[in-house]
Design an enzyme around this catalytic site. Structure first.
Site, PDB file in Angstrom:
ATOM      1  N   HIS B 257       0.904  -1.131   0.102  1.00  0.00           N
ATOM      2  CA  HIS B 257       0.012   0.216  -0.071  1.00  0.00           C
ATOM      3  C   HIS B 257       0.882   1.195  -0.176  1.00  0.00           C
ATOM      4  CE1 HIS B 257      -2.933   2.993   1.247  1.00  0.00           C
ATOM      5  NE2 HIS B 257      -3.782   2.152   1.115  1.00  0.00           N
ATOM      6  N   GLU B 311      -7.600  -5.013   0.726  1.00  0.00           N
ATOM      7  CA  GLU B 311      -8.349  -5.593  -0.229  1.00  0.00           C
ATOM      8  C   GLU B 311      -8.141  -7.180   0.129  1.00  0.00           C
ATOM      9  OE1 GLU B 311      -6.743  -4.294  -4.069  1.00  0.00           O
ATOM     10  OE2 GLU B 311      -8.224  -2.776  -3.907  1.00  0.00           O
TER      11      GLU B 311
END
Lengths: 376, 376
Positions: B257, B311
């Site tokens: 990320h 996710e």
């Protein structure tokens, strides 16, 4: 809670990327598409050729660009699924709202990443067809199908007004479309590039761009110039009307631009076009409002480098070619689809996710919810 | 053509504004909504109360927020014009494309500037109703009307799956919605603020946000986590499958990320939720892929601070509550409407047009069109 972190609110002077598409010379009053000053394009270079220039980087081998003309013709008929959405938009909605939904409807799953030139042609070809179809239905008329024998500008003007337009009107509109086709890193183009930077598609990104163009600080205000001219009514009343308005601290529409500190070159060319196509009384009225408005604004702020912007004579030209006011901003968008397509291709060619930061100035962490929480 | 002008491509480290809505502590693995760590909200604080917190700045007087619950109920029935557009979207389109058109359809001319809290409630209430309606129609079913007696999370899950959901599934989805409700200045929220900064409206800006969320570098990838787990098939095959995939230079979905250099706190909470609601074999598979994936990635790049992201276990949770994969990103968007509404209000409260610059690196000005131009 303000701290010492420098905040680039508005991103003024933040250079977000390099681009070879267009250059806005705000200090000198220049607008250049891939090396061509807009004075070298307007009047006379067809919109199709400018689309070619923007999307391929070089002028076409002939005017209008045979490749672009063929591609736009090939995409003039939107697929049935797109038509079904466009035809469900309730008549009477502002066309700008309808156009946003139309651009979204183009994205039926067949636009992907990276965007292609073909995606761009679909966008450029179908946006005016679907917009005109909606406008005709809203006015109670049957849709006028695009005529493959006509130019992009003539097709659009004919489909949207329901009349075969006069050649002078087509030429004026074509110049408008060319002049509005791109403009550096404006807010809508930036929104489009932000969307593309997540590897989203061109239909999505163009929808984001239109959503951003819609605001009156960007593209949503040109109709207000026409309303202002109506309110003044007569050239002789301009000075008094403006004085009264400024005394009420209300703004004059079509004056000033964030980028240009001199004449907006598009506005100069549109003024020249207005001289040819506008009703003489309307032109005199506009010129009087410009003249008295600038005098009043400069008197209030001596030394301010203030000029009318592209919305000013843009509105006069769009009125003169027979477009209703609610189509001014949608027509701006129809022109800008070319630039949006070019910027999407450029962003994807050397992409990096656009994700700035912000400074958190809310309550410090560690607060406790005031009540017991439900058990999971 | 590169010059000495510093280019902030991607806008990394450019602080674009101050915000009191949420704080992403990328170094420490924290996410804070107006002073509340998400650990203080999940599990157990209802989505309606978190909407209240985000939109009013303070927790409600009771849970679920009476004001927000009433406002969402009041707006649960979209107007007929909006329904007509939503019902014209061809069945079988990806729901994410449909949702973009649905958000645009909300903008029927009745959203204005500045955006209001009421605009926000309309967006938050109607997005899931219209999305579920589309999904049901696509599956050949009749729409399930929202039940004013149910919570936002339960309504959504019931409408979209066509079944009365199990209480544990509702609690898991509610936690997901709370965890995804806001996340600082991410790309879609930034696109929304760019749109609002032109004085555009919330329906337009939310459409721009969704168009941006759609890209796989932002919100468009969680379904790929599920596909990856399917492809691995069995926990025992994880190591070999990952080695093979990395040898082909393909990426692992749900890893890494831009903001977090430690565990993504949302992912930790979603992992805990997955432990309660996921099929045990699926959970073991996911944990094996996470474990072997991190080991392989860290071995390839020693010292890299790499973790799975929201996710990863987000996909496991959404699978477990019965949502099909094509609804993962739309469900993320349904959650995020709260944050979008809050950011639109904050942007408008102290607005400045967001318009960066770019460096022109195209051909120098002064080129001449290769052919004579048509006379005007």
């Amino acid at each position: 809670m303000a701290s010492a972190i420098p905040i680039a609110k508005g991103l003024d002077h933040v250079v977000v990327d390099r681009s070879s598409i267009s250059w806005v010379g705000g200090g000198t009053g220049e607008l250049v598409y891939r090396g061509f000053d807009i004075d070298a394009l307007v009047p006379g270079v067809p919109y199709e050729s400018v689309v070619h220039l923007l999307l391929y980087g070089e002028p076409p081998s002939a005017d209008p660009s045979p490749e672009v003309a063929a591609a736009l013709r090939a995409h003039q008929r939107p697929p049935p699924g797109v038509l079904s959405i466009a035809d469900a938009i309730p008549a009477g909605q502002p066309p700008l709202e309808a156009l946003r939904t139309i651009l979204s409807a183009l994205g039926d799953g067949s636009f992907g990443y990276p965007p292609t030139r073909e995606d761009g042609f679909r966008l450029i070809a179908q946006a005016p067809v679907l917009l005109a179809r909606y406008v005709r239905r809203s006015a109670g008329g049957a849709p006028i199908e695009p005529d493959p024998a006509l130019s992009h500008a003539e097709n659009y003007l004919g489909m949207v007004t329901g009349r075969r337009p006069a050649p002078a009107a087509v030429r004026a509109l074509e110049s408008y479309l060319v002049l509005l086709a791109d403009h550096g890193m404006n807010a809508s183009t930036f929104a489009l590039r932000v969307a593309i930077s997540t590897q989203s598609d061109l239909a999505s990104a163009a929808t984001a761009a239109l959503a951003t163009l819609k605001g009156p600080l960007h593209g949503g205000a040109p109709a207000k110039v026409s309303e202002m001219l109506d309110a003044v009514g007569d050239a002789g009343r301009a000075e008094a009307w403006i004085a009264e308005r400024l005394a009420r601290k209300e703004i004059l529409f079509g004056f000033g631009h964030r980028a240009y500190k001199t004449e907006d070159p598009r506005n100069l060319l549109l003024h020249a076009i207005a001289r040819r196509v506008a009703d003489p009384a309307r032109l005199r009225l506009a010129e009087a409002v410009e003249d008295r408005g600038l005098a009043a604004l400069r008197a209030a702020k001596p030394g301010a480098r203030l000029y009318t912007n592209v919305e000013f004579y843009g509105a006069v030209v769009l009125e003169s070619v027979g477009l209703p006011r609610e189509l001014f901003t949608p027509t701006f968008a129809v022109a800008r689809t070319a630039g949006w397509a070019a910027h999407a291709l450029e962003q994807a060619a050397d992409n990096r996710l656009i994700r700035p930061e912000m400074e958190y100035v809310g309550p410090p962490a560690g607060r406790r919810w005031p009540r017991p929480r439900a058990t999971a």
